[in-house]
Motif scaffolding. Structure first.
Motif, PDB file in Angstrom:
ATOM      1  N   VAL A 154       0.842  -1.199   0.000  1.00 59.10           N
ATOM      2  CA  VAL A 154       0.000   0.000   0.000  1.00 59.10           C
ATOM      3  C   VAL A 154       0.877   1.249   0.000  1.00 59.10           C
ATOM      4  N   SER A 155       1.808   1.332   0.969  1.00 60.83           N
ATOM      5  CA  SER A 155       2.674   2.511   1.031  1.00 60.83           C
ATOM      6  C   SER A 155       3.905   2.244   1.889  1.00 60.83           C
ATOM      7  N   LEU A 156       5.007   2.894   1.497  1.00 59.00           N
ATOM      8  CA  LEU A 156       6.228   2.908   2.301  1.00 59.00           C
ATOM      9  C   LEU A 156       6.450   4.296   2.904  1.00 59.00           C
ATOM     10  N   ASP A 157       5.574   5.220   2.569  1.00 61.49           N
ATOM     11  CA  ASP A 157       5.698   6.618   2.990  1.00 61.49           C
ATOM     12  C   ASP A 157       5.180   6.779   4.416  1.00 61.49           C
ATOM     13  N   ILE A 158       6.073   7.049   5.351  1.00 59.43           N
ATOM     14  CA  ILE A 158       5.691   7.117   6.759  1.00 59.43           C
ATOM     15  C   ILE A 158       4.701   8.248   7.025  1.00 59.43           C
ATOM     16  N   ASP A 159       4.800   9.341   6.286  1.00 62.87           N
ATOM     17  CA  ASP A 159       3.852  10.447   6.459  1.00 62.87           C
ATOM     18  C   ASP A 159       2.436  10.003   6.094  1.00 62.87           C
ATOM     19  N   LYS A 160       2.310   9.279   4.993  1.00 56.29           N
ATOM     20  CA  LYS A 160       0.995   8.807   4.560  1.00 56.29           C
ATOM     21  C   LYS A 160       0.468   7.716   5.488  1.00 56.29           C
ATOM     22  N   ILE A 161       1.372   6.850   5.932  1.00 58.14           N
ATOM     23  CA  ILE A 161       0.967   5.748   6.814  1.00 58.14           C
ATOM     24  C   ILE A 161       0.418   6.285   8.132  1.00 58.14           C
ATOM     25  N   PHE A 162       1.168   7.173   8.764  1.00 62.77           N
ATOM     26  CA  PHE A 162       0.700   7.747  10.025  1.00 62.77           C
ATOM     27  C   PHE A 162      -0.473   8.696   9.801  1.00 62.77           C
ATOM     28  N   GLY A 163      -0.476   9.352   8.642  1.00 70.92           N
ATOM     29  CA  GLY A 163      -1.572  10.259   8.323  1.00 70.92           C
ATOM     30  C   GLY A 163      -2.900   9.530   8.231  1.00 70.92           C
ATOM     31  N   PHE A 164      -2.876   8.301   7.730  1.00 70.85           N
ATOM     32  CA  PHE A 164      -4.092   7.490   7.633  1.00 70.85           C
ATOM     33  C   PHE A 164      -4.729   7.315   9.006  1.00 70.85           C
ATOM     34  N   LEU A 165      -3.892   7.171  10.031  1.00 66.70           N
ATOM     35  CA  LEU A 165      -4.391   6.977  11.396  1.00 66.70           C
ATOM     36  C   LEU A 165      -4.535   8.296  12.157  1.00 66.70           C
ATOM     37  N   GLN A 166      -4.284   9.398  11.478  1.00 69.56           N
ATOM     38  CA  GLN A 166      -4.358  10.730  12.092  1.00 69.56           C
ATOM     39  C   GLN A 166      -3.388  10.860  13.271  1.00 69.56           C
ATOM     40  N   LEU A 167      -2.237  10.230  13.128  1.00 76.04           N
ATOM     41  CA  LEU A 167      -1.181  10.356  14.126  1.00 76.04           C
ATOM     42  C   LEU A 167      -0.319  11.568  13.796  1.00 76.04           C
ATOM     43  N   ASP A 168       0.218  12.196  14.812  1.00 78.93           N
ATOM     44  CA  ASP A 168       1.006  13.418  14.657  1.00 78.93           C
ATOM     45  C   ASP A 168       2.425  13.065  14.203  1.00 78.93           C
ATOM     46  N   ILE A 169       2.665  13.131  12.897  1.00 71.81           N
ATOM     47  CA  ILE A 169       3.968  12.756  12.358  1.00 71.81           C
ATOM     48  C   ILE A 169       5.059  13.711  12.827  1.00 71.81           C
ATOM     49  N   ALA A 170       4.714  14.977  13.020  1.00 70.80           N
ATOM     50  CA  ALA A 170       5.707  15.957  13.476  1.00 70.80           C
ATOM     51  C   ALA A 170       6.232  15.581  14.861  1.00 70.80           C
ATOM     52  N   LYS A 171       5.342  15.117  15.718  1.00 71.96           N
ATOM     53  CA  LYS A 171       5.756  14.705  17.062  1.00 71.96           C
ATOM     54  C   LYS A 171       6.632  13.472  16.987  1.00 71.96           C
ATOM     55  N   TRP A 172       6.293  12.543  16.123  1.00 69.06           N
ATOM     56  CA  TRP A 172       7.106  11.332  15.956  1.00 69.06           C
ATOM     57  C   TRP A 172       8.513  11.700  15.492  1.00 69.06           C
ATOM     58  N   ARG A 173       8.601  12.635  14.562  1.00 69.11           N
ATOM     59  CA  ARG A 173       9.917  13.058  14.066  1.00 69.11           C
ATOM     60  C   ARG A 173      10.704  13.774  15.163  1.00 69.11           C
ATOM     61  N   GLN A 174      10.011  14.526  15.986  1.00 74.05           N
ATOM     62  CA  GLN A 174      10.663  15.249  17.080  1.00 74.05           C
ATOM     63  C   GLN A 174      11.206  14.286  18.127  1.00 74.05           C
ATOM     64  N   GLY A 175      10.477  13.204  18.371  1.00 73.15           N
ATOM     65  CA  GLY A 175      10.885  12.230  19.377  1.00 73.15           C
ATOM     66  C   GLY A 175      10.086  12.393  20.660  1.00 73.15           C
ATOM     67  N   PHE A 176      10.292  11.457  21.582  1.00 74.42           N
ATOM     68  CA  PHE A 176       9.515  11.426  22.818  1.00 74.42           C
ATOM     69  C   PHE A 176      10.435  11.529  24.028  1.00 74.42           C
ATOM     70  N   ALA A 177      10.012  12.308  25.000  1.00 73.51           N
ATOM     71  CA  ALA A 177      10.830  12.529  26.193  1.00 73.51           C
ATOM     72  C   ALA A 177      10.888  11.292  27.077  1.00 73.51           C
ATOM     73  N   ASN A 178       9.785  10.559  27.126  1.00 70.82           N
ATOM     74  CA  ASN A 178       9.726   9.399  28.008  1.00 70.82           C
ATOM     75  C   ASN A 178       8.704   8.399  27.480  1.00 70.82           C
ATOM     76  N   LYS A 179       8.594   7.279  28.168  1.00 70.66           N
ATOM     77  CA  LYS A 179       7.708   6.208  27.725  1.00 70.66           C
ATOM     78  C   LYS A 179       6.242   6.639  27.773  1.00 70.66           C
ATOM     79  N   THR A 180       5.879   7.401  28.799  1.00 72.79           N
ATOM     80  CA  THR A 180       4.491   7.861  28.918  1.00 72.79           C
ATOM     81  C   THR A 180       4.103   8.731  27.731  1.00 72.79           C
TER      82      THR A 180
END
Length: 205
Positions: A154-180
């Motif tokens: 279907v797709s290898l494009d991470i922006d489109k993949i996460f976009g399908f689920l309405q996940l915040d791709i910008a936050k994923w690219r930024q990274g996460f401070a902790n597990k929570t």
């Protein structure tokens, strides 16, 4: 992944970072742009291994030749190869190399980033008869008699993949401070459901 092949235990973050830095310096020279180390959340306290995704595009000979070069370059004495996975011991710590077809190099890296995030996203996609993994997003085609099925790209494009689920791709690219923060990001998906985990919990009772 897992880091228990050689029974070496886990390393505190500070010790892990020393090893990671040394290997980055080596791999930058050895593999250039054709390797990736999956990211992890910022305050991860300890590590069981270090995973390195290697693109097939860097292979001038074959996978065995590159493995032997790594062994000689780093003076490794403990290692084990199983297909596309090469597990080694560097400074008494497990380091795993995964060679992947260049087509799936970035998608494998994306899937492995941030611990179990990829698996959690995969469970969400399963609700749509879709499969998310190292080969990106795929549609699972099944014939009516269920005797034949095939994974269709279907797709290898991470922006489109996460976009399908309405996940915040910008936050994923930024990274996460902790597990929570990392898990909160997944749960924010409007299609997230606790049902798969409730079933798993009941099976384990």
């Amino acid at each position: 992944m897992g880091g228990n092949l050689f029974k070496l235990g886990r390393l505190p973050r500070a010790d892990y970072k020393v090893i990671e830095t040394e290997l980055i310096q080596y791999l930058d020279q050895k593999l250039g742009e054709y390797y990736r180390i999956p990211r992890y959340y910022d305050d991860k306290p300890d590590f069981g291994d270090l995973d390195i995704v290697v693109s097939s595009a860097v292979l001038t000979g074959n996978w065995e030749q590159l493995r032997n070069e790594i062994i000689n370059d780093l003076g490794l004495t403990q290692y084990k190869s199983a297909g596309a996975v090469f597990s080694t011991v560097y400074r008494n710590f497990q380091v795993d190399y995964f060679v992947r077809n260049h087509q799936y190099f970035e998608s494998t890296y994306n899937f492995l980033c941030f611990n179990d995030i990829g698996n959690l996203i995969g469970k969400i996609f399963k609700r749509f008869n879709l499969k998310y993994g190292e080969q990106g997003l795929q549609y699972v085609f099944r014939r009516a008699d269920n005797h034949y099925h095939k994974d269709l790209a279907v797709s290898l494009d991470i922006d489109k993949i996460f976009g399908f689920l309405q996940l915040d791709i910008a936050k994923w690219r930024q990274g996460f401070a902790n597990k929570t923060e990392m898990f909160d990001w997944v749960v924010a998906c409007p299609y997230f459901s606790v049902a798969p985990y409730e079933k798993l919990s009941k099976k384990m009772e």
